[in-house]
Design an enzyme around this catalytic site. Structure first.
Site, PDB file in Angstrom:
ATOM      1  N   ILE A  16      -6.828  -5.996   5.911  1.00 13.86           N
ATOM      2  CA  ILE A  16      -7.771  -4.695   7.918  1.00 13.86           C
ATOM      3  C   ILE A  16      -5.756  -3.294   7.283  1.00 13.86           C
ATOM      4  O   ILE A  16      -6.244  -2.527   7.728  1.00 13.86           O
ATOM      5  CB  ILE A  16      -7.200  -4.961   9.050  1.00 13.86           C
ATOM      6  CG1 ILE A  16      -6.325  -5.740   8.629  1.00 13.86           C
ATOM      7  CG2 ILE A  16      -8.736  -5.653   8.997  1.00 13.86           C
ATOM      8  CD1 ILE A  16      -6.226  -6.353  11.055  1.00 13.86           C
ATOM      9  N   GLY A  17      -5.016  -4.164   6.460  1.00  8.44           N
ATOM     10  CA  GLY A  17      -3.923  -3.048   5.705  1.00  8.44           C
ATOM     11  C   GLY A  17      -2.983  -3.848   5.712  1.00  8.44           C
ATOM     12  O   GLY A  17      -3.193  -4.331   4.233  1.00  8.44           O
ATOM     13  N   GLU A  18      -2.411  -2.301   4.173  1.00 10.27           N
ATOM     14  CA  GLU A  18      -1.908  -3.203   3.367  1.00 10.27           C
ATOM     15  C   GLU A  18      -0.067  -2.066   3.146  1.00 10.27           C
ATOM     16  O   GLU A  18      -0.407  -1.247   3.425  1.00 10.27           O
ATOM     17  CB  GLU A  18      -2.510  -2.753   2.291  1.00 10.27           C
ATOM     18  CG  GLU A  18      -1.530  -4.074   0.360  1.00 10.27           C
ATOM     19  CD  GLU A  18      -2.931  -3.744  -0.040  1.00 10.27           C
ATOM     20  OE1 GLU A  18      -2.999  -4.232  -0.762  1.00 10.27           O
ATOM     21  OE2 GLU A  18      -4.368  -3.697   0.213  1.00 10.27           O
ATOM     22  N   THR A  20       3.533  -1.645   1.298  1.00  9.07           N
ATOM     23  CA  THR A  20       4.488  -1.922   0.443  1.00  9.07           C
ATOM     24  C   THR A  20       4.669  -4.117  -0.410  1.00  9.07           C
ATOM     25  O   THR A  20       4.660  -3.560  -0.719  1.00  9.07           O
ATOM     26  CB  THR A  20       5.912  -1.614   0.328  1.00  9.07           C
ATOM     27  OG1 THR A  20       5.541  -0.335   1.386  1.00  9.07           O
ATOM     28  CG2 THR A  20       7.103  -0.855  -0.878  1.00  9.07           C
ATOM     29  N   TYR A  21       5.042  -4.285   0.667  1.00 12.34           N
ATOM     30  CA  TYR A  21       5.602  -5.653   0.032  1.00 12.34           C
ATOM     31  C   TYR A  21       4.771  -6.920   1.329  1.00 12.34           C
ATOM     32  O   TYR A  21       5.124  -7.706   1.241  1.00 12.34           O
ATOM     33  CB  TYR A  21       6.970  -6.280   0.990  1.00 12.34           C
ATOM     34  CG  TYR A  21       7.533  -4.916  -0.177  1.00 12.34           C
ATOM     35  CD1 TYR A  21       7.564  -4.405  -1.211  1.00 12.34           C
ATOM     36  CD2 TYR A  21       8.739  -4.463   0.700  1.00 12.34           C
ATOM     37  CE1 TYR A  21       8.382  -3.917  -2.151  1.00 12.34           C
ATOM     38  CE2 TYR A  21       9.553  -3.454  -0.301  1.00 12.34           C
ATOM     39  CZ  TYR A  21       9.549  -3.129  -1.213  1.00 12.34           C
ATOM     40  OH  TYR A  21      10.148  -2.145  -2.272  1.00 12.34           O
ATOM     41  N   SER A  22       3.896  -5.851   1.766  1.00 11.88           N
ATOM     42  CA  SER A  22       2.859  -7.206   2.684  1.00 11.88           C
ATOM     43  C   SER A  22       1.265  -6.787   2.396  1.00 11.88           C
ATOM     44  O   SER A  22       0.376  -5.724   2.339  1.00 11.88           O
ATOM     45  CB  SER A  22       3.068  -7.457   3.651  1.00 11.88           C
ATOM     46  OG  SER A  22       3.452  -5.837   4.618  1.00 11.88           O
ATOM     47  N   LYS A  23       0.891  -7.324   3.364  1.00 12.69           N
ATOM     48  CA  LYS A  23      -1.100  -7.092   4.191  1.00 12.69           C
ATOM     49  C   LYS A  23      -1.197  -8.014   4.654  1.00 12.69           C
ATOM     50  O   LYS A  23      -1.054  -8.941   5.319  1.00 12.69           O
ATOM     51  CB  LYS A  23      -1.676  -7.883   2.464  1.00 12.69           C
ATOM     52  CG  LYS A  23      -3.197  -8.044   2.415  1.00 12.69           C
ATOM     53  CD  LYS A  23      -3.733  -8.311   1.404  1.00 12.69           C
ATOM     54  CE  LYS A  23      -3.195  -7.841  -0.065  1.00 12.69           C
ATOM     55  NZ  LYS A  23      -4.351  -8.554  -1.171  1.00 12.69           N
ATOM     56  N   VAL A  24      -2.323  -7.374   5.757  1.00 17.78           N
ATOM     57  CA  VAL A  24      -2.692  -7.382   7.185  1.00 17.78           C
ATOM     58  C   VAL A  24      -3.846  -8.163   6.584  1.00 17.78           C
ATOM     59  O   VAL A  24      -4.934  -7.116   6.521  1.00 17.78           O
ATOM     60  CB  VAL A  24      -2.741  -6.657   8.613  1.00 17.78           C
ATOM     61  CG1 VAL A  24      -3.017  -6.954   9.376  1.00 17.78           C
ATOM     62  CG2 VAL A  24      -0.894  -6.331   7.812  1.00 17.78           C
ATOM     63  N   ASP A 134      10.268   4.479  11.702  1.00 15.47           N
ATOM     64  CA  ASP A 134       8.854   4.438  10.755  1.00 15.47           C
ATOM     65  C   ASP A 134       7.721   4.689  11.552  1.00 15.47           C
ATOM     66  O   ASP A 134       6.606   4.075  11.163  1.00 15.47           O
ATOM     67  CB  ASP A 134       8.456   3.384   9.991  1.00 15.47           C
ATOM     68  CG  ASP A 134       7.537   3.165   8.736  1.00 15.47           C
ATOM     69  OD1 ASP A 134       7.327   4.270   8.432  1.00 15.47           O
ATOM     70  OD2 ASP A 134       7.096   2.057   8.309  1.00 15.47           O
TER      71      ASP A 134
END
Length: 270
Positions: A16-18, A20-24, A134
């Site tokens: 459901i989200g991405e 720079t260094y992570s994914k949700v 941010d």
């Protein structure tokens, strides 16, 4: 990854989200029988500064923040292969950016209701010694259409005890960055958050960015010149005044979060 999460009671779902260094990813918690969001960070993929500096600070910050307008982190897990999992509250309404992209500008009354909640979240952060750094529409999530939840503290910082100490790190997204951040001069992280709030409010109401971020020198010139709100939107004078104050190019003249939350727009009849 899936086996590790299954062993800890989570069935992984769609992305459901991405970052720079992570994914949700969405997930289902079998223990509590509810949907959650899981932010997955791979320590093997991120640069050293991120792993050594930003990640530990994010983990420290999310554990200390508890507010109705901030996405709650339920638990943190780490696997043997260097992956960190932040199990979080799921906001199923998407983010403000997608909302505006799909439906166009928000009505002034709806924008005011949601923006006030975002200001409340930022006020809580600032009062607890945290600057987000941010703030953007993608990090303002909707829950049940009427509740706003602030998320993603990957660039957040703990504010120094001495208020004279300024930040020097470029953080966040260029489109939401204050002039002093773009210029690379030492800046007040709280005042940087205030500027970003101004961009968020502008996008909510105008469905466009206040400044062109494809040309940084031109963007800096536009920022110094001041923001203009399209007349055809018919925004109230109080609303336009607040946008102008938030997007004040002089960091010293820019209001504090306490000044923002007391602005007359939040109590004026619409």
């Amino acid at each position: 990854m899936d086996n590790f999460l299954l062993a800890n009671g989570y069935q992984l779902g769609k992305t459901i989200g991405e970052g720079t260094y992570s994914k949700v990813k969405e997930a289902f918690c079998t223990k509590h029988q509810r949907k959650v969001a899981i932010k997955i960070i791979d320590k093997m993929e991120g640069p050293e500064e991120f792993i050594q500096r930003f990640l530990p600070r994010e983990l420290q910050i999310v554990r200390r923040l508890k507010h109705k307008n901030i996405i709650q982190v339920y638990e943190t897990l780490e696997s043997d292969d260097g992956k960190i999992y932040l199990v979080m509250e799921l906001a199923e309404g998407g983010d403000i950016f997608d909302c505006v992209l799909q439906s166009g500008p928000l009505s002034e009354s709806r924008a005011r209701m949601l923006f006030y909640q975002l200001v409340e979240a930022v006020r809580y952060c600032h009062s607890h010694g945290v600057a987000h750094r941010d703030l953007k529409c993608e990090n303002a999530l909707l829950h049940k259409d009427t509740y706003l939840k602030l998320t993603d503290f990957g660039f957040a910082t703990l504010l120094p005890l001495s208020y004279t100490e300024l930040s020097r790190t470029f953080c966040g997204s260029t489109a939401y960055a204050a002039p002093e951040v773009l210029q690379g001069v030492p800046y007040d992280s709280k005042k940087g958050d205030i500027w970003s709030l101004g961009v968020v409010l502008y996008v909510m109401l105008c469905a466009s960015q206040p400044f062109d971020d494809t040309d940084i020198p031109k963007m800096l010139w536009q920022q110094q010149k001041g923001v203009s709100v399209p007349r055809h939107l018919g925004l109230s004078n109080q609303c336009q005044d607040l946008i102008g104050r938030l997007l004040e190019p002089d960091m010293i003249l820019r209001p504090s979060i306490e000044d923002v939350i007391c602005h007359e727009w939040f109590s004026a009849p619409l």
